[in-house]
Design a protein around this motif. Structure first.
Motif, PDB file in Angstrom:
ATOM      1  N   ALA A 144      19.470 -33.734   3.326  1.00  0.00           N
ATOM      2  CA  ALA A 144      20.077 -34.641   4.298  1.00  0.00           C
ATOM      3  C   ALA A 144      19.087 -35.329   5.231  1.00  0.00           C
ATOM      4  CB  ALA A 144      21.095 -33.870   5.138  1.00  0.00           C
ATOM      5  N   ARG A 145      17.915 -34.770   5.428  1.00  0.00           N
ATOM      6  CA  ARG A 145      17.016 -35.317   6.448  1.00  0.00           C
ATOM      7  C   ARG A 145      15.755 -35.981   5.893  1.00  0.00           C
ATOM      8  NH1 ARG A 145      15.616 -30.734  10.561  1.00  0.00           N
ATOM      9  NH2 ARG A 145      14.387 -32.473  11.400  1.00  0.00           N
ATOM     10  N   ARG A 146      15.382 -35.651   4.678  1.00  0.00           N
ATOM     11  CA  ARG A 146      14.094 -36.117   4.172  1.00  0.00           C
ATOM     12  C   ARG A 146      13.993 -37.652   4.167  1.00  0.00           C
ATOM     13  NH1 ARG A 146       9.951 -33.868   1.204  1.00  0.00           N
ATOM     14  NH2 ARG A 146      11.099 -31.942   0.825  1.00  0.00           N
ATOM     15  N   GLU A 168      19.105 -16.230   5.375  1.00  0.00           N
ATOM     16  CA  GLU A 168      20.074 -17.310   5.174  1.00  0.00           C
ATOM     17  C   GLU A 168      19.781 -18.486   6.110  1.00  0.00           C
ATOM     18  OE1 GLU A 168      22.322 -17.389   2.789  1.00  0.00           O
ATOM     19  OE2 GLU A 168      21.594 -15.448   2.105  1.00  0.00           O
ATOM     20  N   GLY A 169      19.263 -18.196   7.295  1.00  0.00           N
ATOM     21  CA  GLY A 169      18.897 -19.268   8.205  1.00  0.00           C
ATOM     22  C   GLY A 169      17.784 -20.135   7.645  1.00  0.00           C
ATOM     23  N   GLU A 170      16.805 -19.516   7.008  1.00  0.00           N
ATOM     24  CA  GLU A 170      15.733 -20.284   6.384  1.00  0.00           C
ATOM     25  C   GLU A 170      16.276 -21.123   5.230  1.00  0.00           C
ATOM     26  OE1 GLU A 170      12.231 -22.014   5.561  1.00  0.00           O
ATOM     27  OE2 GLU A 170      12.774 -20.822   7.335  1.00  0.00           O
ATOM     28  N   ARG A 171      17.270 -20.603   4.519  1.00  0.00           N
ATOM     29  CA  ARG A 171      17.851 -21.342   3.395  1.00  0.00           C
ATOM     30  C   ARG A 171      18.585 -22.594   3.862  1.00  0.00           C
ATOM     31  NH1 ARG A 171      21.470 -18.044  -0.537  1.00  0.00           N
ATOM     32  NH2 ARG A 171      21.482 -20.129  -1.482  1.00  0.00           N
ATOM     33  N   PHE A 172      19.446 -22.471   4.891  1.00  0.00           N
ATOM     34  CA  PHE A 172      20.202 -23.662   5.291  1.00  0.00           C
ATOM     35  C   PHE A 172      19.299 -24.687   5.988  1.00  0.00           C
ATOM     36  CE2 PHE A 172      21.351 -21.199   9.283  1.00  0.00           C
ATOM     37  CZ  PHE A 172      20.872 -22.099  10.214  1.00  0.00           C
ATOM     38  N   ARG A 173      18.245 -24.239   6.653  1.00  0.00           N
ATOM     39  CA  ARG A 173      17.311 -25.201   7.253  1.00  0.00           C
ATOM     40  C   ARG A 173      16.550 -25.970   6.173  1.00  0.00           C
ATOM     41  NH1 ARG A 173      17.769 -21.227  11.127  1.00  0.00           N
ATOM     42  NH2 ARG A 173      17.711 -21.972  13.301  1.00  0.00           N
ATOM     43  N   ALA A 174      16.121 -25.248   5.130  1.00  0.00           N
ATOM     44  CA  ALA A 174      15.412 -25.921   4.040  1.00  0.00           C
ATOM     45  C   ALA A 174      16.338 -26.894   3.313  1.00  0.00           C
ATOM     46  CB  ALA A 174      14.863 -24.874   3.062  1.00  0.00           C
ATOM     47  N   LEU A 175      17.596 -26.497   3.118  1.00  0.00           N
ATOM     48  CA  LEU A 175      18.555 -27.372   2.440  1.00  0.00           C
ATOM     49  C   LEU A 175      18.834 -28.619   3.274  1.00  0.00           C
ATOM     50  CD1 LEU A 175      20.358 -27.563  -0.073  1.00  0.00           C
ATOM     51  CD2 LEU A 175      22.171 -26.419   1.233  1.00  0.00           C
ATOM     52  N   ALA A 176      18.963 -28.448   4.572  1.00  0.00           N
ATOM     53  CA  ALA A 176      19.217 -29.598   5.438  1.00  0.00           C
ATOM     54  C   ALA A 176      18.072 -30.595   5.367  1.00  0.00           C
ATOM     55  CB  ALA A 176      19.415 -29.132   6.880  1.00  0.00           C
ATOM     56  N   PRO A 180      15.720 -40.469  16.549  1.00  0.00           N
ATOM     57  CA  PRO A 180      15.203 -40.916  15.246  1.00  0.00           C
ATOM     58  C   PRO A 180      14.602 -39.793  14.406  1.00  0.00           C
ATOM     59  CG  PRO A 180      14.538 -42.421  16.994  1.00  0.00           C
ATOM     60  CD  PRO A 180      15.159 -41.248  17.666  1.00  0.00           C
ATOM     61  N   GLY A 181      14.017 -38.780  15.016  1.00  0.00           N
ATOM     62  CA  GLY A 181      13.380 -37.720  14.242  1.00  0.00           C
ATOM     63  C   GLY A 181      14.333 -36.712  13.630  1.00  0.00           C
ATOM     64  N   PHE A 182      15.645 -36.818  13.941  1.00  0.00           N
ATOM     65  CA  PHE A 182      16.595 -35.800  13.468  1.00  0.00           C
ATOM     66  C   PHE A 182      17.848 -36.416  12.841  1.00  0.00           C
ATOM     67  CE2 PHE A 182      14.066 -33.668  16.675  1.00  0.00           C
ATOM     68  CZ  PHE A 182      13.759 -32.463  16.058  1.00  0.00           C
ATOM     69  N   LEU A 183      17.759 -37.622  12.375  1.00  0.00           N
ATOM     70  CA  LEU A 183      18.903 -38.257  11.711  1.00  0.00           C
ATOM     71  C   LEU A 183      19.154 -37.586  10.359  1.00  0.00           C
ATOM     72  CD1 LEU A 183      18.080 -42.008  12.452  1.00  0.00           C
ATOM     73  CD2 LEU A 183      19.497 -40.432  13.798  1.00  0.00           C
ATOM     74  N   TRP A 184      20.401 -37.653   9.893  1.00  0.00           N
ATOM     75  CA  TRP A 184      20.744 -37.044   8.595  1.00  0.00           C
ATOM     76  C   TRP A 184      21.879 -37.811   7.935  1.00  0.00           C
ATOM     77  CZ3 TRP A 184      22.994 -34.946  13.021  1.00  0.00           C
ATOM     78  CH2 TRP A 184      24.393 -34.827  12.995  1.00  0.00           C
TER      79      TRP A 184
END
Length: 265
Positions: free
Chosen positions: A99-101, A87-95, A185-189
């Motif tokens: 939201a971050r791409r 589940e941790g891999e899922r929410f990181r990929a979703l973020a 700047p590298g972690f804005l969402w």
């Protein structure tokens, strides 16, 4: 005096009889009796390492209870840990994909607290509103960075809405606080126009957190099972040691010949 003669002969025979129950003949060298039980600490240590081991060494069937508890706990810990990582891999990929791409083309991982913050704020806000090298913090308090700058102003300024001289210590302290706690700047969402994905993100984080919390709780149960099995084995071993008796052979020569034999049990 046939009775006295028999007693003397019996006493001579008993004096030649060793503690191991075999005739010693003319050899007067003492021979230590072999131990009849394990040292009392062997079973507790075995149970501390592997619950139920000490009970099985003593042929006590309740050791199966400790073994069953250990097997269940370890199996569930492994299962929940895997679920938490999945589940941790899922929410990181979703973020990253939602939201971050738009802010960073490269996926970069960070601490779990960062993703928890993404649940509470719809957007991180900008890090620097100025076009030049001078840092101008985000002012929209609805964003995460904006809330950090508001907290910094309330902490270090006399009036959060009246900025002091930019060269003053008050302004410098507030700016340093912002630089330390704001998202760079590298972690804005931003979850704007993606509320369904944000809801899924929240649910996935909760499932991951619940799985890891459950594994941690079961780890405590497993450790308690080790301790309980060791204490059980220690009490059982001590009771056995207290109940045990050394072998003794006593003879009394008199009107009636008496032989007393004490055995360890």
């Amino acid at each position: 005096m046939p009775a006295v003669r028999r007693a003397l002969l019996l006493g001579l025979a008993l004096s030649m009889w060793g503690p191991s129950g075999a005739a010693q003949g003319g050899d007067s060298t003492p021979r230590p009796a072999p131990p009849l039980r394990r040292r009392f600490w062997v079973r507790p240590v075995a149970s501390l390492l592997l619950p139920g081991a000490g009970q099985f060494l003593a042929r006590e069937e309740r050791g199966a209870i400790y073994v069953a508890a250990e097997v269940y706990s370890v199996a569930r810990i492994i299962q929940l840990s895997r679920a938490g990582r999945r589940e941790g891999e899922r929410f990181r990929a979703l973020a990253f994909t939602v939201a971050r791409r738009g802010f960073s083309p490269t996926r970069r991982d960070t601490v779990f607290e960062y993703f928890e913050t993404m649940q509470r704020f719809v957007a991180s806000g900008q890090y620097n509103l100025g076009p030049g090298p001078a840092l101008i913090p985000e002012t929209d308090a609805a964003t995460y960075n904006g809330s950090v700058w508001l907290l910094a102003r309330r902490t270090f300024w006399a009036d959060p809405n009246a900025p002091p001289d930019p060269r003053s210590p008050e302004y410098a302290h507030a700016l340093a606080f912002y630089q330390e706690h704001a998202v760079g700047p590298g972690f804005l969402w931003s979850w704007r126009d993606a509320e369904p994905q944000r809801a899924t993100f929240r649910e996935t984080i909760k499932r991951s957190d619940d799985a890891f919390r459950g594994a941690q709780n079961l780890l405590g149960v497993a450790l308690a099972n080790h301790v309980a099995s060791a204490v059980d084995a220690l009490i059982s071993a001590r009771l056995s040691a207290v109940a045990g008796r050394r072998a003794e052979l006593q003879t009394t020569v008199g009107p009636r010949t008496v032989v007393r034999l004490g055995l360890e049990f």
